[in-house]
Motif scaffolding. Structure first.
Motif, PDB file in Angstrom:
ATOM      1  N   LYS A 109      75.175  35.898  31.662  1.00 51.86           N
ATOM      2  CA  LYS A 109      74.028  36.520  32.414  1.00 51.86           C
ATOM      3  C   LYS A 109      73.786  35.719  33.693  1.00 51.86           C
ATOM      4  CE  LYS A 109      70.825  37.837  29.708  1.00 51.86           C
ATOM      5  NZ  LYS A 109      69.735  38.011  29.348  1.00 51.86           N
ATOM      6  N   GLY A 110      73.573  36.001  35.177  1.00 53.13           N
ATOM      7  CA  GLY A 110      73.402  35.410  35.518  1.00 53.13           C
ATOM      8  C   GLY A 110      72.617  37.097  37.285  1.00 53.13           C
ATOM      9  N   ARG A 111      72.246  36.069  38.412  1.00 54.80           N
ATOM     10  CA  ARG A 111      71.643  36.639  39.665  1.00 54.80           C
ATOM     11  C   ARG A 111      73.272  36.443  41.023  1.00 54.80           C
ATOM     12  NH1 ARG A 111      67.368  39.627  37.318  1.00 54.80           N
ATOM     13  NH2 ARG A 111      66.280  39.886  40.053  1.00 54.80           N
ATOM     14  N   ASP A 112      72.634  37.262  42.010  1.00 55.67           N
ATOM     15  CA  ASP A 112      73.103  36.602  43.341  1.00 55.67           C
ATOM     16  C   ASP A 112      71.719  35.826  43.646  1.00 55.67           C
ATOM     17  OD1 ASP A 112      74.410  39.438  42.718  1.00 55.67           O
ATOM     18  OD2 ASP A 112      73.230  39.863  44.308  1.00 55.67           O
ATOM     19  N   LEU A 113      73.259  34.835  44.200  1.00 57.61           N
ATOM     20  CA  LEU A 113      72.379  33.345  44.274  1.00 57.61           C
ATOM     21  C   LEU A 113      72.971  33.779  46.328  1.00 57.61           C
ATOM     22  CD1 LEU A 113      73.685  32.210  42.153  1.00 57.61           C
ATOM     23  CD2 LEU A 113      74.000  29.859  42.941  1.00 57.61           C
ATOM     24  N   ASP A 114      72.432  33.150  47.262  1.00 55.12           N
ATOM     25  CA  ASP A 114      72.202  33.253  48.693  1.00 55.12           C
ATOM     26  C   ASP A 114      73.312  32.665  49.509  1.00 55.12           C
ATOM     27  OD1 ASP A 114      71.653  33.936  51.045  1.00 55.12           O
ATOM     28  OD2 ASP A 114      69.067  32.410  50.463  1.00 55.12           O
ATOM     29  N   GLY A 150      68.442  44.408  38.921  1.00 56.34           N
ATOM     30  CA  GLY A 150      69.211  43.561  39.453  1.00 56.34           C
ATOM     31  C   GLY A 150      70.519  42.326  39.329  1.00 56.34           C
ATOM     32  N   GLY A 151      70.218  42.442  38.191  1.00 53.48           N
ATOM     33  CA  GLY A 151      71.178  41.084  37.691  1.00 53.48           C
ATOM     34  C   GLY A 151      72.527  41.614  37.093  1.00 53.48           C
ATOM     35  N   PHE A 152      72.916  40.292  36.380  1.00 50.21           N
ATOM     36  CA  PHE A 152      74.535  41.007  35.590  1.00 50.21           C
ATOM     37  C   PHE A 152      74.812  40.573  34.669  1.00 50.21           C
ATOM     38  CE2 PHE A 152      75.278  37.738  38.597  1.00 50.21           C
ATOM     39  CZ  PHE A 152      76.766  36.840  38.057  1.00 50.21           C
ATOM     40  N   VAL A 153      75.143  40.992  33.918  1.00 50.32           N
ATOM     41  CA  VAL A 153      76.120  40.529  32.190  1.00 50.32           C
ATOM     42  C   VAL A 153      77.470  40.938  32.339  1.00 50.32           C
ATOM     43  CG1 VAL A 153      75.747  40.714  30.007  1.00 50.32           C
ATOM     44  CG2 VAL A 153      73.519  41.200  31.088  1.00 50.32           C
ATOM     45  N   LEU A 154      77.942  39.647  31.543  1.00 51.17           N
ATOM     46  CA  LEU A 154      79.701  39.819  31.974  1.00 51.17           C
ATOM     47  C   LEU A 154      79.657  39.920  30.196  1.00 51.17           C
ATOM     48  CD1 LEU A 154      79.737  39.206  35.105  1.00 51.17           C
ATOM     49  CD2 LEU A 154      81.406  39.227  34.666  1.00 51.17           C
ATOM     50  N   ARG A 155      80.478  40.077  29.833  1.00 53.71           N
ATOM     51  CA  ARG A 155      80.979  40.013  28.266  1.00 53.71           C
ATOM     52  C   ARG A 155      82.394  38.835  28.832  1.00 53.71           C
ATOM     53  NH1 ARG A 155      76.834  42.949  26.338  1.00 53.71           N
ATOM     54  NH2 ARG A 155      76.242  42.007  24.684  1.00 53.71           N
ATOM     55  N   VAL A 156      82.750  38.030  28.298  1.00 58.64           N
ATOM     56  CA  VAL A 156      84.276  37.453  28.373  1.00 58.64           C
ATOM     57  C   VAL A 156      85.025  37.127  26.516  1.00 58.64           C
ATOM     58  CG1 VAL A 156      85.724  35.790  29.465  1.00 58.64           C
ATOM     59  CG2 VAL A 156      83.248  36.130  30.053  1.00 58.64           C
ATOM     60  N   SER A 157      85.559  38.450  26.747  1.00 59.40           N
ATOM     61  CA  SER A 157      86.526  38.285  25.117  1.00 59.40           C
ATOM     62  C   SER A 157      87.677  38.773  25.525  1.00 59.40           C
ATOM     63  CB  SER A 157      85.417  39.374  24.339  1.00 59.40           C
ATOM     64  OG  SER A 157      86.264  39.292  22.662  1.00 59.40           O
ATOM     65  N   ALA A 194      71.354  25.006  41.980  1.00 56.87           N
ATOM     66  CA  ALA A 194      71.674  26.007  41.756  1.00 56.87           C
ATOM     67  C   ALA A 194      71.191  26.959  40.779  1.00 56.87           C
ATOM     68  CB  ALA A 194      72.664  26.743  42.264  1.00 56.87           C
ATOM     69  N   PRO A 195      70.580  27.527  40.667  1.00 53.01           N
ATOM     70  CA  PRO A 195      70.512  28.642  39.528  1.00 53.01           C
ATOM     71  C   PRO A 195      71.732  29.833  39.138  1.00 53.01           C
ATOM     72  CG  PRO A 195      69.398  29.884  41.427  1.00 53.01           C
ATOM     73  CD  PRO A 195      70.170  28.659  41.591  1.00 53.01           C
ATOM     74  N   LEU A 196      73.302  29.034  38.467  1.00 54.06           N
ATOM     75  CA  LEU A 196      73.441  29.381  38.094  1.00 54.06           C
ATOM     76  C   LEU A 196      74.052  30.609  36.414  1.00 54.06           C
ATOM     77  CD1 LEU A 196      76.299  26.347  38.915  1.00 54.06           C
ATOM     78  CD2 LEU A 196      76.135  28.849  40.190  1.00 54.06           C
ATOM     79  N   PRO A 197      75.103  31.308  36.835  1.00 53.51           N
ATOM     80  CA  PRO A 197      75.019  31.997  35.181  1.00 53.51           C
ATOM     81  C   PRO A 197      74.632  30.923  33.942  1.00 53.51           C
ATOM     82  CG  PRO A 197      76.276  32.975  36.323  1.00 53.51           C
ATOM     83  CD  PRO A 197      76.317  31.930  37.644  1.00 53.51           C
ATOM     84  N   THR A 198      74.270  31.854  32.942  1.00 52.42           N
ATOM     85  CA  THR A 198      74.167  31.052  31.584  1.00 52.42           C
ATOM     86  C   THR A 198      75.666  31.649  31.165  1.00 52.42           C
ATOM     87  OG1 THR A 198      72.997  32.499  30.477  1.00 52.42           O
ATOM     88  CG2 THR A 198      71.956  30.367  31.609  1.00 52.42           C
ATOM     89  N   ILE A 199      75.824  31.119  30.009  1.00 57.67           N
ATOM     90  CA  ILE A 199      77.199  31.174  28.947  1.00 57.67           C
ATOM     91  C   ILE A 199      76.858  30.888  27.704  1.00 57.67           C
ATOM     92  CG2 ILE A 199      79.200  30.591  28.746  1.00 57.67           C
ATOM     93  CD1 ILE A 199      80.354  29.402  31.932  1.00 57.67           C
ATOM     94  N   ALA A 200      76.844  32.029  27.256  1.00 54.51           N
ATOM     95  CA  ALA A 200      75.929  31.901  25.565  1.00 54.51           C
ATOM     96  C   ALA A 200      77.138  32.722  24.724  1.00 54.51           C
ATOM     97  CB  ALA A 200      74.634  33.116  25.235  1.00 54.51           C
ATOM     98  N   ARG A 201      77.598  31.235  24.123  1.00 53.91           N
ATOM     99  CA  ARG A 201      78.734  31.995  22.739  1.00 53.91           C
ATOM    100  C   ARG A 201      78.003  33.468  21.842  1.00 53.91           C
ATOM    101  NH1 ARG A 201      81.723  27.718  18.846  1.00 53.91           N
ATOM    102  NH2 ARG A 201      80.165  27.999  17.579  1.00 53.91           N
ATOM    103  N   GLU A 202      78.867  34.332  21.587  1.00 50.96           N
ATOM    104  CA  GLU A 202      78.741  34.980  20.254  1.00 50.96           C
ATOM    105  C   GLU A 202      79.291  34.834  19.670  1.00 50.96           C
ATOM    106  OE1 GLU A 202      78.216  39.163  22.734  1.00 50.96           O
ATOM    107  OE2 GLU A 202      76.118  38.430  22.933  1.00 50.96           O
ATOM    108  N   GLU A 203      79.417  35.840  18.793  1.00 55.34           N
ATOM    109  CA  GLU A 203      80.677  35.798  17.086  1.00 55.34           C
ATOM    110  C   GLU A 203      81.991  35.180  17.862  1.00 55.34           C
ATOM    111  OE1 GLU A 203      81.430  39.386  15.719  1.00 55.34           O
ATOM    112  OE2 GLU A 203      82.608  40.596  18.099  1.00 55.34           O
TER     113      GLU A 203
END
Length: 205
Positions: A109-114, A150-157, A194-203
């Motif tokens: 989860k993150g938002r655009d940086l400048d 306006g933010g974004f959410v990616l799922r990596v799997s 820099a407010p970079l995206p967080t990476i949260a592990r799910e299952e």
């Protein structure tokens, strides 16, 4: 006397042979240890500065880069540009510090940086793009689907996911690289903030 001389030659040959093997037994482990330590220094970290789960370097693409940074660029970032042109962040662990694995699903989860443009790409353990059937290798500022704020959410799997799905391979380690092209001076001046995206592990499987 002749028998003695022949025996002496054989004895000398034996001790010479033994000496060579003793020398090899002492030197070869040292060479192996040196190569292993150099490889560890090159591959264990992707930069000396950290912002959350992400790491970067002030010297990527510059003449000030040391030999280990140059080796990292050669292995993981061919044709790296200078910090004024592009900033590179790499994550090999999630926000809790656990290695990224294709056996798990991650929420990024993150938002655009400048910066004028950014991209996020996943790479396999060989530092190459991860082959996948849908042919999805990266998301960018212009291709990612946005949330209402306006933010974004990616799922990596490795398993198909709804929305922005970045495929990886089950059973394999991977890492992700974010590239920020033409970053604002304020971003380049404070990389660790820099407010970079967080990476949260799910299952995990």
């Amino acid at each position: 006397m002749l028998v003695f001389l022949r025996g002496g030659r054989h004895a000398a040959s034996f001790w010479t042979w033994l000496g060579v093997w003793q020398w090899a037994a002492a030197v070869i482990p040292g060479i192996a240890l040196g190569l292993a330590s150099a490889f560890f220094l090159v591959t264990s970290g992707r930069g000396e500065l950290h912002a959350g789960a992400w790491a970067t370097s002030l010297t990527y693409g510059s003449a000030e880069a040391d030999i280990y940074t140059r080796a990292r660029v050669a292995l993981f970032g061919l044709l790296a540009l200078s910090r004024e042109q592009t900033i590179y962040f790499t994550a090999a662990r999630d926000s809790a510090g656990r290695p990224l694995s294709g056996d798990c699903t991650y929420l990024v989860k993150g938002r655009d940086l400048d910066a004028r443009w950014w991209s996020l790409t996943a790479y396999g353990p060989d530092s190459h793009l991860i082959a996948n059937e849908p042919g999805i290798y990266s998301y960018s500022k212009t291709t990612v689907a946005r949330e209402a704020d306006g933010g974004f959410v990616l799922r990596v799997s490795a398993a198909p996911q709804p929305g922005n799905w970045l495929p990886v391979k089950p059973g394999e380690r991977f890492d992700m690289t974010m590239r920020f092209y033409n970053p604002a001076p304020s971003l380049a001046a404070d990389l660790t903030g820099a407010p970079l995206p967080t990476i949260a592990r799910e299952e995990c499987r």
